[in-house]
Design a protein around this motif. Structure first.
Motif, mmCIF file in Angstrom:
data_model
loop_
_atom_site.group_PDB
_atom_site.id
_atom_site.type_symbol
_atom_site.label_atom_id
_atom_site.label_comp_id
_atom_site.label_asym_id
_atom_site.label_seq_id
_atom_site.Cartn_x
_atom_site.Cartn_y
_atom_site.Cartn_z
ATOM 1 N N GLN A 46 0.832 -1.203 0.000
ATOM 2 C CA GLN A 46 0.000 0.000 0.000
ATOM 3 C C GLN A 46 0.868 1.255 0.000
ATOM 4 O OE1 GLN A 46 -2.645 0.323 3.336
ATOM 5 N NE2 GLN A 46 -3.872 1.909 2.369
ATOM 6 N N LEU A 47 1.931 1.267 0.796
ATOM 7 C CA LEU A 47 2.831 2.412 0.850
ATOM 8 C C LEU A 47 3.461 2.692 -0.511
ATOM 9 C CD1 LEU A 47 4.435 4.536 2.537
ATOM 10 C CD2 LEU A 47 6.130 2.745 2.922
ATOM 11 N N LEU A 48 3.874 1.645 -1.205
ATOM 12 C CA LEU A 48 4.541 1.796 -2.491
ATOM 13 C C LEU A 48 3.575 1.892 -3.669
ATOM 14 C CD1 LEU A 48 7.431 -0.777 -1.988
ATOM 15 C CD2 LEU A 48 7.599 1.721 -1.935
ATOM 16 N N GLY A 49 2.314 1.561 -3.438
ATOM 17 C CA GLY A 49 1.349 1.566 -4.529
ATOM 18 C C GLY A 49 1.544 0.387 -5.472
ATOM 19 N N LEU A 50 1.988 -0.739 -4.921
ATOM 20 C CA LEU A 50 2.230 -1.951 -5.708
ATOM 21 C C LEU A 50 1.275 -3.050 -5.260
ATOM 22 C CD1 LEU A 50 6.139 -2.002 -5.431
ATOM 23 C CD2 LEU A 50 4.772 -1.136 -7.332
ATOM 24 N N SER A 51 1.182 -4.096 -6.054
ATOM 25 C CA SER A 51 0.369 -5.236 -5.634
ATOM 26 C C SER A 51 1.162 -6.074 -4.629
ATOM 27 C CB SER A 51 -0.011 -6.094 -6.839
ATOM 28 O OG SER A 51 1.136 -6.750 -7.352
ATOM 29 N N VAL A 52 0.444 -6.799 -3.803
ATOM 30 C CA VAL A 52 1.071 -7.660 -2.807
ATOM 31 C C VAL A 52 1.923 -8.729 -3.499
ATOM 32 C CG1 VAL A 52 0.603 -9.354 -0.988
ATOM 33 C CG2 VAL A 52 -0.701 -7.230 -1.070
ATOM 34 N N SER A 53 1.410 -9.282 -4.583
ATOM 35 C CA SER A 53 2.165 -10.328 -5.290
ATOM 36 C C SER A 53 3.480 -9.784 -5.842
ATOM 37 C CB SER A 53 1.335 -10.945 -6.415
ATOM 38 O OG SER A 53 0.991 -9.966 -7.374
ATOM 39 N N TYR A 54 3.485 -8.527 -6.303
ATOM 40 C CA TYR A 54 4.728 -7.951 -6.813
ATOM 41 C C TYR A 54 5.724 -7.712 -5.673
ATOM 42 C CZ TYR A 54 7.990 -5.222 -9.548
ATOM 43 O OH TYR A 54 9.136 -4.772 -10.173
ATOM 44 N N VAL A 55 5.233 -7.309 -4.514
ATOM 45 C CA VAL A 55 6.123 -7.122 -3.354
ATOM 46 C C VAL A 55 6.741 -8.466 -2.976
ATOM 47 C CG1 VAL A 55 6.244 -6.474 -0.918
ATOM 48 C CG2 VAL A 55 4.942 -5.066 -2.504
ATOM 49 N N TYR A 56 5.937 -9.538 -2.966
ATOM 50 C CA TYR A 56 6.490 -10.871 -2.692
ATOM 51 C C TYR A 56 7.539 -11.252 -3.741
ATOM 52 C CZ TYR A 56 3.462 -12.326 1.146
ATOM 53 O OH TYR A 56 2.847 -12.457 2.369
ATOM 54 N N ARG A 57 7.281 -10.901 -4.985
ATOM 55 C CA ARG A 57 8.253 -11.201 -6.046
ATOM 56 C C ARG A 57 9.572 -10.462 -5.795
ATOM 57 N NH1 ARG A 57 7.374 -9.932 -12.442
ATOM 58 N NH2 ARG A 57 9.482 -10.443 -13.079
ATOM 59 N N LEU A 58 9.475 -9.189 -5.404
ATOM 60 C CA LEU A 58 10.677 -8.413 -5.091
ATOM 61 C C LEU A 58 11.451 -9.032 -3.938
ATOM 62 C CD1 LEU A 58 9.263 -4.774 -5.391
ATOM 63 C CD2 LEU A 58 10.825 -5.911 -6.981
ATOM 64 N N GLU A 80 13.641 2.111 5.490
ATOM 65 C CA GLU A 80 14.396 1.425 4.439
ATOM 66 C C GLU A 80 13.599 1.344 3.142
ATOM 67 O OE1 GLU A 80 17.254 -1.559 7.036
ATOM 68 O OE2 GLU A 80 15.444 -2.368 6.108
ATOM 69 N N ILE A 81 12.292 1.133 3.259
ATOM 70 C CA ILE A 81 11.453 1.034 2.065
ATOM 71 C C ILE A 81 11.393 2.379 1.353
ATOM 72 C CG2 ILE A 81 9.098 0.623 1.245
ATOM 73 C CD1 ILE A 81 10.782 -1.892 1.999
ATOM 74 N N ILE A 82 11.242 3.449 2.098
ATOM 75 C CA ILE A 82 11.199 4.776 1.486
ATOM 76 C C ILE A 82 12.546 5.084 0.835
ATOM 77 C CG2 ILE A 82 11.007 7.246 1.980
ATOM 78 C CD1 ILE A 82 8.886 6.457 4.105
ATOM 79 N N GLU A 83 13.628 4.770 1.531
ATOM 80 C CA GLU A 83 14.964 4.983 0.965
ATOM 81 C C GLU A 83 15.163 4.149 -0.299
ATOM 82 O OE1 GLU A 83 19.422 3.932 2.417
ATOM 83 O OE2 GLU A 83 18.163 4.987 3.883
ATOM 84 N N TRP A 84 14.712 2.901 -0.277
ATOM 85 C CA TRP A 84 14.819 2.018 -1.441
ATOM 86 C C TRP A 84 14.015 2.583 -2.614
ATOM 87 C CZ3 TRP A 84 10.823 -0.676 -3.872
ATOM 88 C CH2 TRP A 84 11.230 -1.587 -4.846
ATOM 89 N N ALA A 85 12.808 3.064 -2.330
ATOM 90 C CA ALA A 85 11.941 3.583 -3.391
ATOM 91 C C ALA A 85 12.540 4.817 -4.054
ATOM 92 C CB ALA A 85 10.560 3.910 -2.824
#
Length: 111
Positions: A46-58, A80-85
């Motif tokens: 939700q924070l990144l605006g991505l699907s859950v399945s794509y986050v699992y893939r990452l 870390e997620i914000i820095e990564w994004a």
């Protein structure tokens, strides 16, 4: 007749109140989530605006920083997620042109 109109208005206003309360509950939940230092997969997506399945893939490709304390559930640190994004900045052409002009001026001056 007047009683029917009054009761209809009160029903409409109570629905509006309920709708506004629901909005407030959602905003409060979002605010609480935005202060959490550790995120679940759903919250990260939700924070990144991505699907859950794509986050699992990452995570399976080890392309996103994550933690698996017990080998099953995946967690993320918000910072870390914000820095990564924001890690792969794409520089606008105008900024690159300004940089080139600045270096060209310095080269002409011999600085």
């Amino acid at each position: 007749m007047k009683e029917q109109i009054m009761s209809h208005k009160s029903v409409a206003s109570s629905w509006e109140i309920m709708r506004e309360l629901k909005k407030l509950e959602q905003l409060l939940a979002q605010q609480q989530q935005s202060q959490k230092p550790v995120l679940s997969v759903d919250e990260c997506a939700q924070l990144l605006g991505l699907s859950v399945s794509y986050v699992y893939r990452l995570t399976s490709e080890k392309r996103i920083p994550h933690y698996k304390p017990h080998g099953k559930k995946v967690y993320f640190r918000r910072e870390e997620i914000i820095e990564w994004a924001l890690s792969n900045k794409v520089t606008p052409d105008g900024e690159i042109a300004d940089c080139i002009r600045t270096h060209a001026r310095r080269a002409r001056r011999g600085v």
